[in-house]
Design an enzyme around this catalytic site. Structure first.
Site, PDB file in Angstrom:
ATOM      1  N   ALA A 110       0.978  -1.265   0.090  1.00  0.00           N
ATOM      2  CA  ALA A 110       0.175  -0.020   0.102  1.00  0.00           C
ATOM      3  C   ALA A 110       1.046   1.428  -0.461  1.00  0.00           C
ATOM      4  O   ALA A 110       0.205   2.286  -0.977  1.00  0.00           O
ATOM      5  CB  ALA A 110      -1.099  -0.330   1.101  1.00  0.00           C
ATOM      6  N   ASN A 122       0.642   2.231  16.966  1.00  0.00           N
ATOM      7  CA  ASN A 122       0.941   0.254  16.613  1.00  0.00           C
ATOM      8  C   ASN A 122       0.579  -0.373  17.334  1.00  0.00           C
ATOM      9  O   ASN A 122      -0.471  -1.514  17.084  1.00  0.00           O
ATOM     10  CB  ASN A 122       1.874  -0.052  15.570  1.00  0.00           C
ATOM     11  CG  ASN A 122       2.801   0.815  14.220  1.00  0.00           C
ATOM     12  OD1 ASN A 122       3.136   1.350  13.698  1.00  0.00           O
ATOM     13  ND2 ASN A 122       1.218   0.628  13.972  1.00  0.00           N
ATOM     14  N   GLU A 130       2.068  -8.891  11.476  1.00  0.00           N
ATOM     15  CA  GLU A 130       4.013  -7.834  11.998  1.00  0.00           C
ATOM     16  C   GLU A 130       3.827  -7.872  13.515  1.00  0.00           C
ATOM     17  O   GLU A 130       4.118  -7.612  13.965  1.00  0.00           O
ATOM     18  CB  GLU A 130       3.570  -6.617  11.639  1.00  0.00           C
ATOM     19  CG  GLU A 130       3.711  -6.347   9.595  1.00  0.00           C
ATOM     20  CD  GLU A 130       4.044  -4.941   9.343  1.00  0.00           C
ATOM     21  OE1 GLU A 130       5.276  -4.424   9.342  1.00  0.00           O
ATOM     22  OE2 GLU A 130       2.829  -3.894   9.735  1.00  0.00           O
ATOM     23  N   LYS A 189       5.277   5.883  17.063  1.00  0.00           N
ATOM     24  CA  LYS A 189       4.195   5.076  16.400  1.00  0.00           C
ATOM     25  C   LYS A 189       4.631   3.781  16.715  1.00  0.00           C
ATOM     26  O   LYS A 189       2.879   3.110  16.186  1.00  0.00           O
ATOM     27  CB  LYS A 189       5.526   5.126  14.525  1.00  0.00           C
ATOM     28  CG  LYS A 189       4.959   4.641  13.528  1.00  0.00           C
ATOM     29  CD  LYS A 189       4.199   5.448  12.860  1.00  0.00           C
ATOM     30  CE  LYS A 189       3.608   4.437  11.433  1.00  0.00           C
ATOM     31  NZ  LYS A 189       2.718   3.949  11.087  1.00  0.00           N
TER      32      LYS A 189
HETATM   33  O1  PAF Z   1      -0.640   0.026  10.003  1.00  0.00           O
HETATM   34  C1  PAF Z   1      -1.645   0.905  10.412  1.00  0.00           C
HETATM   35  O2  PAF Z   1      -2.642   0.507  10.302  1.00  0.00           O
HETATM   36  C2  PAF Z   1      -1.852   2.216  10.855  1.00  0.00           C
HETATM   37  O3  PAF Z   1       0.162   2.270  11.123  1.00  0.00           O
HETATM   38  C3  PAF Z   1      -2.388   2.588  11.697  1.00  0.00           C
HETATM   39  C4  PAF Z   1      -1.434   3.888  12.340  1.00  0.00           C
HETATM   40  C5  PAF Z   1      -2.238   2.045  12.846  1.00  0.00           C
HETATM   41  C6  PAF Z   1      -3.207   3.225  10.890  1.00  0.00           C
HETATM   42  O4  PAF Z   1      -4.337   2.526  10.669  1.00  0.00           O
END
Ligand code: PAF
Length: 278
Positions: A12, A187, A265, A183
Site C-alpha cells: 500500500a 501500532n 507484524e 509510532k
Molecule cells: O498499521 C496501520 O494500520 C497504521 O500504521 C495505523 C497508524 C495503525 C493506522 O491504521
C-alpha cells in the site's frame, strides 16, 4: 541532483509513493515481487486514479544517483535487503519504511556500509485488491537518519527532496529512535486491538476499550522510558486517540492481515516491546 526513486514491492505505501512520483513526474521504478511486470491503480481521496507499472526481474544495479526505498512488511525486510544488497553502490542511500522495529538493526548487519535512513508516514493507504490501492487519508511523512547512522548533508537533502516530491509533507526528525518508538506505541495499541475485536480504528475511542488502551499505554511507556525514550501513559493515550480519530473509518493493517489470513507484524510490534522489556 535529483535521485531516481526505486521502490521495493507493490504494498500500500510503496504504491502510494509510486503514484506520488508519477504525479510529480519524478523519475522512479517500482518492483513487483513476481518475476513478470505488474500494474497497480492508486485511487486518491478525490477518486482520481493513477496507474503505475511495476517491473519484474532482473533488478537493476543502483548508483549514488538512486535511492532505494523498502516499504515492505517488517518480516520481509531481511529478504528484501538480501535481494538488493549486491546491486547497491556504497553511495546508494536506503530508506526503511515499515511498522514495528528491528529493520535498522538488521540493516546494520546486512548492509553495514550503506547510508541508511528510516521513514514513517501517517498517510492512510489500503490495498483493497492486488491491483488497487486506495489513499484513505492525508497525513505526513517523518524522515531521519537510522539510529547511529549519519550521512552528508548533501545526500540528506537529496533524500528529503525525493520524499517531498512524492509523499509530502515531509518533516525531518533528528531523533528517529524517538519517532519510531512513538509510532510503535500507536501500532501496539491500535493494530492488535482492532484485529482482535474486528473493529475500525475509530471504534477504539469508545469507553469499553479504554481499560485495554490504558493498560497497553502504561506498559509501553514504561518499556519506552527504560529504553531511553522518556514517555508517559497519558502522552501515548493522546497519540493513540489522535490517530484513531484521524483514521476513524480505516481498518488497520493488522486487522487486514488477520481478515485475509496473512502473517501479521505482531513480532515486530508487540513482540519487540516484550523483548525490550526483558
Ligand atoms: O498499521 C496501520 O494500520 C497504521 O500504521 C495505523 C497508524 C495503525 C493506522 O491504521
Amino acid at each position: 541532483m535529483t535521485l531516481t526513486l526505486h521502490i521495493v514491492g507493490t504494498g500500500a505505501i510503496g504504491s502510494l509513493l509510486a503514484a506520488g512520483a508519477e504525479r510529480a513526474s519524478h523519475p522512479y521504478s517500482i518492483y513487483s515481487r513476481h518475476s513478470s511486470p505488474d500494474y497497480v491503480k492508486v485511487m486518491s481521496d478525490d477518486e482520481q486514479i493513477v496507474r503505475v507499472t511495476a517491473l519484474g526481474s532482473p533488478l537493476p544495479r543502483l548508483t549514488g544517483n538512486d535511492v532505494l526505498v523498502v516499504p515492505v512488511k517488517a518480516y520481509q525486510v531481511e529478504s528484501a535487503l538480501l535481494q538488493w544488497r549486491d546491486l547497491l553502490s556504497e553511495r546508494t542511500p536506503v530508506v526503511l519504511m515499515h511498522n514495528g522495529m528491528g529493520g535498522a538493526e538488521l540493516a546494520r548487519t546486512l548492509i553495514p556500509a550503506q547510508p541508511l535512513f528510516v521513514a514513517t508516514t501517517s498517510h492512510g493507504a489500503l490495498k483493497e485488491r492486488a491491483e488497487l490501492v486506495r489513499h484513505t487519508g492525508a497525513g505526513e511523512t517523518v524522515l531521519g537518519f537510522a539510529p547511529h547512522y549519519k550521512v552528508s548533508n548533501a545526500q540528506r537533502n537529496q533524500v528529503f527532496d525525493v520524499f517531498s516530491s512524492c509523499l509530502p509533507p515531509v518533516r525531518w526528525h533528528s531523533n528517529m529512535q524517538a519517532a519510531l518508538w512513538q509510532k510503535l506505541a500507536v501500532n501496539a495499541v491500535i493494530n492488535p486491538l482492532t484485529a482482535l475485536f474486528d473493529i475500525p480504528n475509530g471504534a477504539l475511542l469508545e469507553n469499553r476499550y479504554q481499560p485495554q488502551v490504558s493498560a497497553l499505554c502504561e506498559e509501553t511507556a514504561r518499556v519506552m522510558t527504560a529504553s531511553g525514550v522518556t514517555s508517559t501513559a497519558p502522552e501515548l493515550i493522546n497519540a493513540v486517540q489522535e490517530v484513531a480519530r484521524r483514521t476513524a473509518s480505516n481498518f488497520s493493517s493488522m486487522h487486514q492481515d488477520v481478515k485475509h489470513g496473512r502473517r501479521t507484524e505482531i513480532d515486530a510490534i508487540s513482540g519487540y516491546i516484550v523483548q525490550q522489556a526483558k
